[in-house]
Write an enzyme that holds these catalytic residues in place. Structure first.
Site, short mmCIF file in Angstrom:
data_model
loop_
_atom_site.label_atom_id
_atom_site.label_comp_id
_atom_site.label_asym_id
_atom_site.label_seq_id
_atom_site.Cartn_x
_atom_site.Cartn_y
_atom_site.Cartn_z
CG ASP A 83 1.09 -1.28 -66.61
OD1 ASP A 83 -0.70 -1.16 -67.39
OD2 ASP A 83 1.40 -0.89 -65.55
CG ASP A 109 0.24 -6.13 -56.12
OD1 ASP A 109 1.11 -6.45 -55.34
OD2 ASP A 109 -0.17 -4.75 -57.41
NE ARG A 125 9.21 -2.31 -61.03
CZ ARG A 125 7.90 -3.06 -60.74
NH1 ARG A 125 7.28 -3.16 -61.83
NH2 ARG A 125 7.80 -3.52 -59.71
N GLY A 172 7.72 -6.73 -61.26
CA GLY A 172 8.85 -7.55 -60.33
C GLY A 172 8.13 -8.81 -60.07
CE LYS A 212 4.97 -9.85 -63.49
NZ LYS A 212 5.89 -8.88 -62.91
CB THR A 213 0.35 -9.27 -60.53
OG1 THR A 213 0.55 -8.13 -59.54
CG2 THR A 213 -0.58 -9.60 -61.00
#
Length: 551
Positions: free
Chosen positions: A172, A201, A141, A77, A198-199
């Site tokens: 992941d 979240d 993905r 994402g 990266k994220t």
């Protein structure tokens, strides 16, 4: 192409770099590392990349590095700042040797396998500096898990003379990067693999990776929106706003936004799981706050709800598991369920095949939510938890609870609701100054890791609460972050996901203030991200990292 006035001005912004990266570097090796858990198993799986030392870069004397062709992949994402990572890589390898080239694989890891790529030249790069999104090369993905995929990647990289691959992604994706680094090392391909964290979240972090990029910008975007809603709530004085925030497995986004905006209610999934709170207990807690505020004449408020909350509520977790088994694709019960034309009959059938406890939970849910649990399923036949409107579930259940309380005189106010989901609004925002600087530094730093011949490392930039000039650049072996977890029925090595720790300074600050914020209207209105102005306004890191790194 028409661009906005802001984008035109942001293109001129020159991201700040740590002092150690502003000329040539001296590589300093630290202690050898080991994985966070399951050391024997991880070491066996990664004999070529396990136990490597931590790396720190210090300012050094000018060196001559050979030209190097580098490939880059955006994986998973979107997160604000990805374009600046790529800009940093480009400027870094050109600084090391002007003959170096950068190739972007299109559409994520699948581009490597399908040999779909573009050379990223200065003309291309300059259009994307300091912009949000991943549209420079796109993302995807596709998981790199099979040797055939690795070998296809080797083919195109050999053809283009690529000596190193940088994978920009979350836990992941960086796990895949580590597996790929190990494979290429074992096969003596000479291809290096470096990861970048990266994220939005915020769940890819540890002592060496203080935050993942994009978290700062995304939470500031959400906090602006929450502040706007809070201002509306205090103006209209007639609505409770239930806001669901992106972040399925961890509640870092919700926690940071709460610290920024001081809402009346903040639910933290990890706390719910630890305390084994039932759905009823959560509803009682929320209804109690609504009633207390109503007694003070304040029939309004704001509640923050993490996207993945239902998976952390014990009885909901059991219910979802049972539904996944009972309504598995192709099963007899699934066929029977699909034969009902009436949703009411379908819900009655499902209630009849569940265990007594799960049936009790299922029948207590609003009909719309119950339908989401049975009708919205992924290709594997599992409940799509991210599609469950948790904010509406809680809003409807709180409404029912307040009706009961009103009958016995425990609630004398009014309760109206508005529902929101803030997620995609923050993923492609133009990066904050912090993320613009941090991402550029991560990319620039990755170019030195490549120049120094490293593989299986993640680009690391630390000391992030200090001015950018004092940031500490280097690398951390990806194997250091790994443990073994069950995935699809098999034990696999993965980067350990960082959940909200209930003994951490950020959560303790929330816990110490939540009662006051619940009853009083203590809203804070952060406003939009500021790119120009005082450092105190424009260059501040998140409350989370500030509290975590406080001396």
């Amino acid at each position: 192409m028409t661009i906005s006035a802001l984008q035109s001005e942001r293109a001129k912004y020159q991201p700040k770099l740590p002092n150690s990266l502003q000329s040539s570097v001296k590589l300093v090796e630290g202690k050898n590392t080991q994985s966070v858990a399951d050391q024997d198993e991880i070491k066996k799986l990664f004999p070529n990349t396990y136990g490597m030392p931590l790396i720190t870069f210090e300012a050094g004397e000018k060196k001559q590095y050979p030209a190097v062709n580098v490939g880059v992949i955006l994986s998973g994402g979107q997160a604000p700042g990805g374009h600046n990572v790529i800009s940093g890589i480009f400027d870094g390898i050109k600084n090391i040797n002007p003959e170096s080239k950068l190739y972007g694989f299109l559409g994520g890891p699948g581009g490597l396998v399908d040999h779909s790529y573009v050379e990223l030249t200065a003309t291309v790069i300059d259009e994307f500096r300091n912009t949000g999104g991943f549209d420079i090369i796109g993302s995807g993905r596709t998981k790199l898990e099979e040797t055939a995929q690795y070998d296809k990647g080797t083919e195109i990289m050999k053809e283009l003379g690529i000596k190193a691959l940088i994978i920009i992604g979350g836990d992941d994706s960086n796990t895949n990067a580590c597996v790929l680094a190990e494979y290429y090392a074992a096969q003596n391909t000479g291809i290096q693999v470096i990861g970048c964290p990266k994220t939005i979240d915020g769940d890819l972090k540890n002592d060496m990776i203080e935050t993942s990029f994009g978290f700062d910008t995304a939470t500031k975007v959400y906090s602006e929106l929450i502040g706007n809603v809070e201002r509306d709530a205090t103006s209209a004085k007639k609505y409770w706003h239930f806001i669901k925030l992106m972040g399925r497995s961890a509640s870092h986004i919700g926690l940071e936004c709460a610290l920024q905006t001081q809402p009346n209610i903040t639910l933290i999934s990890e706390e719910v799981e630890l305390k084994k709170q039932t759905l009823g207990e959560i509803v009682d807690y929320m209804a109690g706050i609504v009633a207390k505020r109503a007694a003070n004449g304040e029939n309004f408020g704001v509640a923050l709800i993490p996207e993945g909350l239902v998976e952390f509520v014990p009885e909901m977790k059991i219910l979802i598991s049972e539904l996944n088994d009972l309504l598995a694709e192709g099963s007899e019960t699934e066929q029977k369920f699909k034969s009902f034309t009436s949703k009411t009959e379908g819900r009655a059938f499902v209630a009849g095949i569940l265990s007594a406890e799960s049936a009790k939970v299922y029948t207590s849910l609003p009909s719309g939510i119950a339908d989401q649990l049975t009708l919205d399923r992924d290709p594997h036949g599992n409940v799509q938890v991210s599609l469950i409107e948790t904010e509406k579930l809680l809003g409807e259940m709180v409404k029912s609870k307040l009706k009961e309380m009103k009958k016995v005189g425990e609630f004398k106010g009014k309760f109206g609701t508005q529902y929101h989901f803030f997620g995609y609004e923050g993923r492609c925002a133009a990066p904050s100054n912090f993320d613009a600087d941090y991402c550029y530094s991560l990319g620039y730093n990755a170019s030195f890791l490549i120049a120094e011949g490293k593989t299986g490392y993640m680009s690391s930039v630390r000391n992030l609460t200090a001015p950018a000039a004092e940031w500490i650049a280097g690398g951390v072996p990806v194997t250091m972050m790994m443990n073994m977890e069950r995935r699809h029925g098999h034990m696999k090595p993965v980067i350990q996901k960082a959940l909200v720790e209930l003994d951490s300074a950020p959560f303790k600050f929330l816990a110490a203030n939540r009662e006051k914020w619940a009853i009083e209207t203590s809203f804070v209105y952060p406003g939009p991200i500021q790119y120009w102005g005082p450092t105190e306004v424009c260059d501040q890191p998140t409350k989370t990292i500030t509290l975590e790194r406080a001396k």
